[in-house]
Design a protein around this motif. Sequence first.
Motif, mmCIF file in Angstrom:
data_model
loop_
_atom_site.group_PDB
_atom_site.id
_atom_site.type_symbol
_atom_site.label_atom_id
_atom_site.label_comp_id
_atom_site.label_asym_id
_atom_site.label_seq_id
_atom_site.Cartn_x
_atom_site.Cartn_y
_atom_site.Cartn_z
ATOM 1 N N LYS A 128 0.869 -1.251 0.077
ATOM 2 C CA LYS A 128 -0.103 0.234 -0.062
ATOM 3 C C LYS A 128 0.784 1.318 -0.188
ATOM 4 O O LYS A 128 0.489 2.190 -0.479
ATOM 5 C CB LYS A 128 -0.847 -0.009 1.434
ATOM 6 C CG LYS A 128 -0.393 0.008 2.510
ATOM 7 C CD LYS A 128 -1.419 -0.150 3.622
ATOM 8 C CE LYS A 128 -1.589 -1.600 3.940
ATOM 9 N NZ LYS A 128 -2.442 -2.092 4.932
ATOM 10 N N ASP A 153 -5.135 -5.904 -0.160
ATOM 11 C CA ASP A 153 -5.467 -5.270 1.317
ATOM 12 C C ASP A 153 -6.865 -5.727 1.612
ATOM 13 O O ASP A 153 -7.987 -5.599 0.693
ATOM 14 C CB ASP A 153 -5.099 -3.902 1.529
ATOM 15 C CG ASP A 153 -4.815 -3.360 2.541
ATOM 16 O OD1 ASP A 153 -4.869 -4.100 3.615
ATOM 17 O OD2 ASP A 153 -4.292 -2.181 2.774
ATOM 18 N N SER A 154 -7.083 -6.492 2.746
ATOM 19 C CA SER A 154 -8.500 -7.005 3.083
ATOM 20 C C SER A 154 -9.737 -5.908 2.798
ATOM 21 O O SER A 154 -10.814 -6.426 2.438
ATOM 22 C CB SER A 154 -8.362 -7.800 4.424
ATOM 23 O OG SER A 154 -8.237 -6.776 5.460
ATOM 24 N N GLU A 155 -9.499 -4.547 3.495
ATOM 25 C CA GLU A 155 -10.516 -3.592 3.423
ATOM 26 C C GLU A 155 -10.937 -3.361 1.812
ATOM 27 O O GLU A 155 -11.914 -3.021 1.438
ATOM 28 C CB GLU A 155 -10.109 -2.325 3.976
ATOM 29 C CG GLU A 155 -9.880 -2.670 5.508
ATOM 30 C CD GLU A 155 -8.584 -3.374 6.242
ATOM 31 O OE1 GLU A 155 -7.715 -3.825 5.052
ATOM 32 O OE2 GLU A 155 -8.231 -3.474 7.041
ATOM 33 N N ASN A 220 -1.674 2.566 9.650
ATOM 34 C CA ASN A 220 -2.004 1.694 8.695
ATOM 35 C C ASN A 220 -3.545 2.018 8.141
ATOM 36 O O ASN A 220 -3.547 2.010 7.136
ATOM 37 C CB ASN A 220 -2.288 0.341 9.269
ATOM 38 C CG ASN A 220 -2.523 -0.803 8.295
ATOM 39 O OD1 ASN A 220 -1.828 -0.958 7.029
ATOM 40 N ND2 ASN A 220 -3.625 -1.742 8.406
ATOM 41 N N GLU A 224 -4.586 3.413 4.500
ATOM 42 C CA GLU A 224 -5.793 2.795 3.742
ATOM 43 C C GLU A 224 -6.799 3.672 3.400
ATOM 44 O O GLU A 224 -7.377 3.247 2.303
ATOM 45 C CB GLU A 224 -6.269 1.529 4.651
ATOM 46 C CG GLU A 224 -5.368 0.415 4.961
ATOM 47 C CD GLU A 224 -5.986 -0.836 5.646
ATOM 48 O OE1 GLU A 224 -5.203 -1.789 5.846
ATOM 49 O OE2 GLU A 224 -7.184 -0.680 6.114
HETATM 50 MG MG MG Z 1 -5.589 -3.730 5.591
#
Ligand code: MG
Length: 386
Positions: A128, A153-155, A220, A224
């Motif tokens: 990221k 990235d999970s989000e 973090n 994001e």
């Molecule tokens: Mg994440």
Amino acid sequence: MNSENKRVIAILGSTGSIGTQTLQVVEEHPECFEVYAITANQRVDDLIAQARKFKPEAVVIADETKYTQLKEALADLPIKVYAGYEAICQIVTSAPIDIVVTAMVGFAGLRPTIEAIKAGKAIALANKETMVVAGELITNLANRYRVPILPVDSEHSAIFQCLAGESNNRIEKLILTASGGPFRTYTAEQLEGVTKAQALRHPNWSMGAKITIDSATMMNKGFEVIEAKWLFGIEGKDIEVVVHPQSVIHSMVQFADGSVKAQLGTPDMRLPIMYALSYPSRLDSSFPRLDFGKLQQLTFESPNFDTFPCLRFAYDALAMGGNMPCVVNAANEICVAAFLREKIKFTDMSRIIERAMQSANFKINPTLDDYLATDAEIRKMAEGWI
Ligand code: MG
Ligand code: NAD
């Protein structure tokens, strides 16, 4: 795709948390994926073991002092062996590669990502920091070369999944969920005394050291927010962060009609990695499933921008634009490294980042050279303060 219709992938940072989980996804579906190249920074023994198991065409070790060891250990196999950062920037351009998984950590991911886009490779983006530093440059380049950037990235994977089939529908806001990290309930005073060992103990996710510290400071989540702006073209004011300690809802999208879509799953990065690699298809998986009988409750709270100022800095940097997110990233990388060496306190990190933002030479329309110069300048400055 190769002759057997497999997607040919390169994994930058194959020995890390995301890298090793990407290789697990490949093992889950060897009929779908072929590993062309793997790269690492220093962990030569892990890289050798991965190369012997997955038999890629090429391996690269960034640390040139480890070249001979790597070369000799793989001498009996027809694997090309390279060393140095420039070799990572070059290997991504190899003709057979379809997708480059950027699982390196930090600013170092920027140049290989640019080279991969210019060579027309799809990007499965884990790194990221690349989007934080140079989101505008990367998205423009990806548009010009018609290259998809698939979030790992999970989000962002959650948002990407919520957006499937919604291409003409107006998004009102993105809602990024945050676990809140190990210090979610701490006061500013309590944070003064936290140790490296405490900060490295994330409640829900097992990740590399740098992102684990970023999660503890909530930098973090700030990163994001910036990443989401560039991936989905949504302004910072329309991106909300909600603390959701269970990490079951990975993020949400609210549409023009007020409807909210969420994506849920276990906290297992293999799922977003696999979705990025198989998109637009979904593949079967043997990974654990959610058990709603055991979950009992999902809770939500607002983030505290005073206790976790790094989250605020990210919003501020995004609003200012130009090279300011690059400034925040560079100062943060130096601070996290210093905290991990136990040279500074946990709360010193946000103080140093704020000072870097105030001291930086602001550029509104930075070029790649400006980003490289800003990164170098801020690193030097921050090192001086530590
Ligand atoms: Mg994440
Ligand atoms: P990690 O520290 O576990 O692994 C990093 C990998 O990159 C290693 O293979 C290392 O050898 C390589 N590397 C590091 N510095 C390098 C350099 N200067 N040159 C070449 N190679 C280098 O990190 P991670 O947790 O896997 O995270 C990787 C990236 O993915 C980060 O940008 C992180 O923010 C992002 N990410 C990670 C997770 C997660 O669950 N771990 C989740 C979302 C996003």
